[in-house]
Design a protein around this motif. Structure first.
Motif, PDB file in Angstrom:
ATOM      1  N   TRP A 109      81.533-109.273  23.757  1.00  0.00           N
ATOM      2  CA  TRP A 109      81.869-108.818  25.174  1.00  0.00           C
ATOM      3  C   TRP A 109      81.785-110.183  26.224  1.00  0.00           C
ATOM      4  O   TRP A 109      80.744-110.824  25.999  1.00  0.00           O
ATOM      5  N   ASN A 110      82.687-110.252  27.334  1.00  0.00           N
ATOM      6  CA  ASN A 110      82.532-111.438  28.072  1.00  0.00           C
ATOM      7  C   ASN A 110      82.299-110.551  29.583  1.00  0.00           C
ATOM      8  O   ASN A 110      82.862-109.804  29.785  1.00  0.00           O
ATOM      9  N   ALA A 111      81.267-111.091  30.239  1.00  0.00           N
ATOM     10  CA  ALA A 111      80.879-110.693  31.354  1.00  0.00           C
ATOM     11  C   ALA A 111      82.115-110.417  32.616  1.00  0.00           C
ATOM     12  O   ALA A 111      81.687-109.945  33.483  1.00  0.00           O
ATOM     13  N   ASN A 140      82.203-102.915  28.534  1.00  0.00           N
ATOM     14  CA  ASN A 140      81.301-103.966  28.118  1.00  0.00           C
ATOM     15  C   ASN A 140      81.286-103.944  26.533  1.00  0.00           C
ATOM     16  O   ASN A 140      80.429-104.249  25.799  1.00  0.00           O
ATOM     17  N   SER A 192      77.670-104.231  25.424  1.00  0.00           N
ATOM     18  CA  SER A 192      77.162-105.412  26.081  1.00  0.00           C
ATOM     19  C   SER A 192      76.227-106.458  24.930  1.00  0.00           C
ATOM     20  O   SER A 192      75.392-107.037  25.122  1.00  0.00           O
ATOM     21  N   LYS A 196      84.160-106.475  34.082  1.00  0.00           N
ATOM     22  CA  LYS A 196      83.140-105.788  34.613  1.00  0.00           C
ATOM     23  C   LYS A 196      83.174-104.146  34.147  1.00  0.00           C
ATOM     24  O   LYS A 196      82.258-103.370  34.492  1.00  0.00           O
TER      25      LYS A 196
END
Length: 586
Positions: A524-526, A532, A369, A529
């Motif tokens: 990381w790109n949200a 992370n 994250s 899902k």
């Protein structure tokens, strides 16, 4: 006197024949040895000394979907699998058996200090072919999982019962099950039309599927999402699948495997209908001795139920440091990150994350994250620079080049690619980040066959009435692409060219941002899902200082291949592509 005809020179012809025959014989012997070792499995697994095991904190579980020669968006390359298993071995991990897990939970027996349960799902024959030599190399034991309805069906892609029995004899393999079938129910396409029930091989175009569930995960429903079967019918349908599974395994193997990994992970006991959960759970406990119900966390401790275990499925695009970062996050233990070529790595300072230097490539793994960052040493001595690089990571995730990065002032100029969007940003000391350019680049082509369905869930009729364009408007997280960036920053003038000039921008930057080093970053790109951590990939990176006249001066860093090394790499890529095509075609 004229020369004799070569056709009459029988001695020369005989020597040629003898050499030719010797070479052919040597090749045949070599092939024979390889085939013998592959088919007969000469190596035997060496059991560990369990009397020295003292760990009662648990074990990690890794499960690979499949292995191929050079890797695909769905299958890990054998070379990458080798890297991952090698570093796990060097870190002291010891593989454990299914019985070791049962003894740990049921009898309180100990495990090795670093215990690893290793598995390969989906029953593919190439998984066994490419993983077997690595299991022998590192003396690792693994579980091979299959679908019961693929056994004896003549599909050459899947390992058959006779092969499974043979592979168990060397001790490296145990067997498990992913279930009876991989079938989808309650399907709606992206136009809101009800499709119903389809097997995996009938869903040719997964791009057009927006809602679905797995065969064991819900009631069968109609177009209004009203159950088309009552509770007894649902329970019989689901139970029949487990009974069929038992019958096939008993008939083909002589036993039912102990281990089960249900498709779809993370559904049982969470958002699944309680009645559906109950009938699945009852059958699983009746048929199997353990169940890896969840995916996403590697660690299983004493507090876990043997019927609710968890594993991590490393994606094929994960670099080794990505896997190690995930294990570190889940276990809280330090990891032995790979550096790769130390000479190239010595030019950089690792500010965050972990980086592997591989020839003309830097694979920069972010923290969970968070970000990963490398700063080029001594580059802050040069204000004006030219940076050329191929950004080759997955589309979903951010790859960034800092043309100026002043850590002391917390100011910078950076150029980023994130989900096929180009961003140019600046940050003045003590001020928030300011976006100078945000531009969507040309669409990226990718194969629909690369898309893996991963949205199986419970949904309502109201949801199906809306067109869900998730896959149509977003790139799948497993798709990679390469963009060529050419960045020039001189004084307050910034110029960025993409893909050889197909897209160009020129901007003035604030005069106060007048110093800083060159750095690269991954984030990381949200949208992803399930994972992370992100691997930014920087190929053919060349960083040069600029002279006063704007021409390139000293080369501050370059990992570009030249001469024979470049030709060799290109030849090997062509060779690998040809071999992979032949394997897939024939």
């Amino acid at each position: 006197m004229g020369e004799r005809s070569p056709a009459l020179n029988y001695r020369k012809k005989n020597r040629f024949k003898a050499v030719k025959t010797t070479i052919q014989l040597a090749i045949l012997v070599f092939i024979g040895i390889v085939l013998f070792q592959t088919l007969v499995n000469v190596e035997k697994y060496a059991e560990p000394d369990k009397s020295k095991w003292t760990n009662d904190k648990g074990f990690i579980a890794l499960s690979y979907f499949g292995v191929s020669r050079s890797g695909t968006p769905k299958l890990i390359a054998k070379a990458q699998l080798n890297k991952q298993l090698k570093v796990l071995k060097e870190m002291g991990y010891v593989t454990i058996s299914q019985q070791d897990i049962l003894d740990y939970y049921e009898k309180g027996k100990k495990l090795p200090d670093k215990a690893l349960f290793l598995a390969f799902e989906d029953g593919r024959n190439d998984s066994e072919l490419f993983a077997q030599p690595l299991l022998e190399k590192y003396n690792f034991k693994a579980t091979f999982l299959s679908y019961a309805n693929k056994m004896g069906n003549g599909d050459g892609k899947f390992l058959q019962p006779g092969d499974m029995k043979k592979m168990m004899k060397n001790g490296y393999w145990e067997l498990g099950s992913n279930g009876y079938r991989l079938t989808y129910i309650n399907i709606f396409d992206s136009e809101g039309r009800f499709v119903g029930l389809k097997d995996e091989n009938e869903l040719r175009n997964k791009m057009k599927i927006d809602y679905y569930n797995h065969y064991l995960m819900d009631f069968l429903r109609d177009k209004d999402m009203i159950p088309s079967e009552d509770r007894p019918q649902m329970e019989k349908r689901i139970t029949d699948d487990y009974v069929l599974m038992e019958q096939i395994y008993t008939d083909k193997l002589g036993f039912v495997p102990n281990t089960y990994m249900i498709m779809h992970a993370n559904a049982l006991g969470s958002d699944m209908n309680r009645l559906v959960t109950d009938v699945n759970d009852a059958n699983i406990r009746r048929v199997f001795k353990m169940h890896f119900n969840r995916e996403g966390d590697a660690l299983n401790g004493k507090e876990h139920d043997v019927y609710d275990l968890s594993r991590v499925q490393p994606a094929p695009y994960w670099y080794t440091n990505h896997l190690l970062m995930k294990i570190k996050e889940d276990t809280g233990k330090e990891a032995l990150f790979l550096t790769g070529e130390k000479k190239r790595a010595a030019d950089w300072e690792t500010a965050r994350g972990a980086a592997e230097f591989i020839g003309n490539r830097i694979a920069l793994t972010s923290e969970p994250s968070g970000t990963g960052m490398l700063v080029l040493k001594k580059s802050d001595d040069y204000r004006d620079v030219k940076v050329i690089a191929d950004l080759a990571g997955n589309v979903v995730g951010r790859q960034t080049i800092y043309a100026r990065y002043d850590r002391g002032k917390d100011s910078f100029v950076r150029i980023s690619l994130d989900n096929n969007v180009l961003s140019v940003e600046q940050k003045k000391a003590g001020q928030p980040v300011e976006k100078l350019v945000v531009s969507i680049l040309d669409d990226i082509d990718w194969k629909e066959t690369d898309l893996a369905l991963n949205k199986a869930t419970i949904y309502t009729q109201a949801q199906t009435s809306k067109i869900d364009l998730t896959e149509e408007s977003q790139y799948p997280v497993n798709i990679a692409d390469t963009r060529k960036l050419d960045i020039v920053l001189q004084g307050t003038k910034l110029h960025v060219a993409i893909d050889g000039g197909s897209f160009e921008i020129a901007r003035d930057i604030d005069a106060s941002i007048d110093s800083g080093a060159v750095a690269i970053e991954s984030a990381w790109n949200a949208q992803n899902k399930r994972d992370n951590i992100y691997d930014g990939v920087f190929d053919d990176l060349k960083i040069s200082a600029l002279k006063g006249n704007g021409k390139a001066g000293d080369v501050l860093y370059s990992n570009r291949l030249t001469g024979f090394q470049k030709l060799y790499n290109e030849a090997m890529r062509s060779f690998d592509a040809t071999v992979d095509w032949m394997i897939e075609t024939f």
